[in-house]
Design an enzyme around this catalytic site. Structure first.
Site, PDB file in Angstrom:
ATOM      1  N   LYS A 164     -34.435  -6.264  38.363  1.00  0.00           N
ATOM      2  CA  LYS A 164     -33.967  -6.707  39.681  1.00  0.00           C
ATOM      3  C   LYS A 164     -32.545  -7.278  39.602  1.00  0.00           C
ATOM      4  O   LYS A 164     -31.767  -7.140  40.541  1.00  0.00           O
ATOM      5  CB  LYS A 164     -34.955  -7.733  40.271  1.00  0.00           C
TER       6      LYS A 164
ATOM      7  N   TYR B 147     -39.227  -7.277  34.667  1.00  0.00           N
ATOM      8  CA  TYR B 147     -39.051  -7.193  36.121  1.00  0.00           C
ATOM      9  C   TYR B 147     -37.752  -7.891  36.549  1.00  0.00           C
ATOM     10  O   TYR B 147     -36.958  -7.340  37.319  1.00  0.00           O
ATOM     11  CB  TYR B 147     -40.262  -7.843  36.792  1.00  0.00           C
TER      12      TYR B 147
ATOM     13  N   ILE C 149     -43.840 -12.465  49.004  1.00  0.00           N
ATOM     14  CA  ILE C 149     -44.242 -11.774  50.228  1.00  0.00           C
ATOM     15  C   ILE C 149     -45.700 -11.343  50.058  1.00  0.00           C
ATOM     16  O   ILE C 149     -46.091 -10.850  48.994  1.00  0.00           O
ATOM     17  CB  ILE C 149     -43.347 -10.533  50.481  1.00  0.00           C
TER      18      ILE C 149
ATOM     19  N   ALA D 155     -35.106  -8.493  34.766  1.00  0.00           N
ATOM     20  CA  ALA D 155     -33.943  -7.732  34.291  1.00  0.00           C
ATOM     21  C   ALA D 155     -33.689  -6.530  35.200  1.00  0.00           C
ATOM     22  O   ALA D 155     -32.540  -6.223  35.539  1.00  0.00           O
ATOM     23  CB  ALA D 155     -34.168  -7.269  32.845  1.00  0.00           C
TER      24      ALA D 155
ATOM     25  N   ASP E 112     -42.263  10.864  42.167  1.00  0.00           N
ATOM     26  CA  ASP E 112     -42.275   9.708  41.273  1.00  0.00           C
ATOM     27  C   ASP E 112     -40.824   9.249  41.110  1.00  0.00           C
ATOM     28  O   ASP E 112     -39.987   9.956  40.556  1.00  0.00           O
ATOM     29  CB  ASP E 112     -42.864  10.123  39.916  1.00  0.00           C
TER      30      ASP E 112
END
Ligand code: NAI
Length: 246
Positions: free
Chosen positions: A158, A154, A187, A156, A62
């Site tokens: 990235k 998400y 994608i 933040a 994980d």
């Protein structure tokens, strides 16, 4: 003629049981690298490694758990002798409007997408430094550059990955460890599978190349950045989005 030869190199690709990561793992293996395929689930990692073949090996961990990541890096390094190429691809979304994002949703996304990448880089760079060769490729997102409604956590994570990439590039350049990021647009993978046909059409209309990208669009650039051809490139973010963000 240019052909990418990664024979003699070992690569760890996080989150490579499906989607973009799986395609990256298959492409690096196709270029001759020994590849560690990883995901949370051992059976899925086994299946992906078997289908990639070419000496791919499966490992389960994980990525959101720093000590599991440290063990993963140790296990892969002892199976392959070293890790030359690290691709931080594992990532999740827990989308919601900002006011509705719970602490758990924030932590889960930041832990998997940002802390996981940091933990893998911290663990893998030790031996890269000794050998004075390394390639780190972080899969960020155009959303980390533009922001997006409903994706504050998400975006933040990235955007953080971009800052991490540039800092690592500066810290590690003197040891010949290069660190770059790839920022995909939309994608076609399980992550975007929930988009309705209508949403896909609306999206495609905003993309100059008028289509969603494929995992292969990302994997080819990853192989290039891992190769000798990219020896003078570090600290960069490469947008692969059909021209959506210019
Ligand atoms: P996906 O959901 O199809 O695959 C994600 C992979 O990461 C899976 O193998 C999953 O098992 C693994 N993973 C997730 N959490 C994990 C954890 N805690 N520990 C270990 N493995 C974990 O996603 P996709 O589309 O292939 O995305 C790959 C990367 O590309 C992600 O970082 C994503 O944020 C990024 N990306 C994807 C875009 C898209 O449109 N699909 C656009 C921009 C970036």
């Amino acid at each position: 003629m240019i052909s990418i030869d990664l024979s003699g190199r070992s690569a760890l690709v996080t989150g490579s049981t499906r989607g973009i990561g799986r395609e990256i793992a298959a492409t690096l293996a196709g270029c001759g690298a020994r590849v560690a395929v990883t995901g949370r689930d051992q059976a899925r990692a086994d299946e992906a490694a078997a289908s990639i073949g070419n000496s791919a090996r499966a490992f389960a961990a994980d990525i959101a758990d720093s000590s599991a990541v440290a063990r993963l890096v140790e296990d892969v390094a002892s199976a392959f002798g070293a890790i030359d190429i690290l691709v931080n691809n594992a990532g999740i979304t827990r989308d919601n409007l900002m006011l509705r994002i719970k602490d758990d949703d924030w932590d889960a996304v930041l832990d998997a997408n940002l802390k996981g990448a940091f933990a893998a880089m911290r663990a893998a760079t030790r031996s890269m430094m000794k050998r004075r060769w390394g390639r780190i490729i972080n899969i960020t997102s155009v959303v980390g550059m533009t922001g997006n409604k409903g994706q504050a956590n998400y975006a933040a994570s990235k955007a953080g990955l971009i800052g991490l990439t540039k800092s690592a590039a500066k810290e590690l350049a003197s040891r010949n460890i290069l660190c770059n990021a790839i920022a995909p647009g939309f994608i076609d993978t399980d992550m975007t599978a929930d988009l309705s046909a209508e949403a896909r059409q609306t999206l495609s209309a905003q993309i100059p190349l008028e289509r969603l990208g494929t995992p292969a669009d990302i994997a080819g650039l990853t192989a290039f950045l891992a190769s000798e051809y990219a020896g003078y490139i570090t600290g960069q973010v490469f947008v692969v989005d059909g021209g959506m963000v210019m």
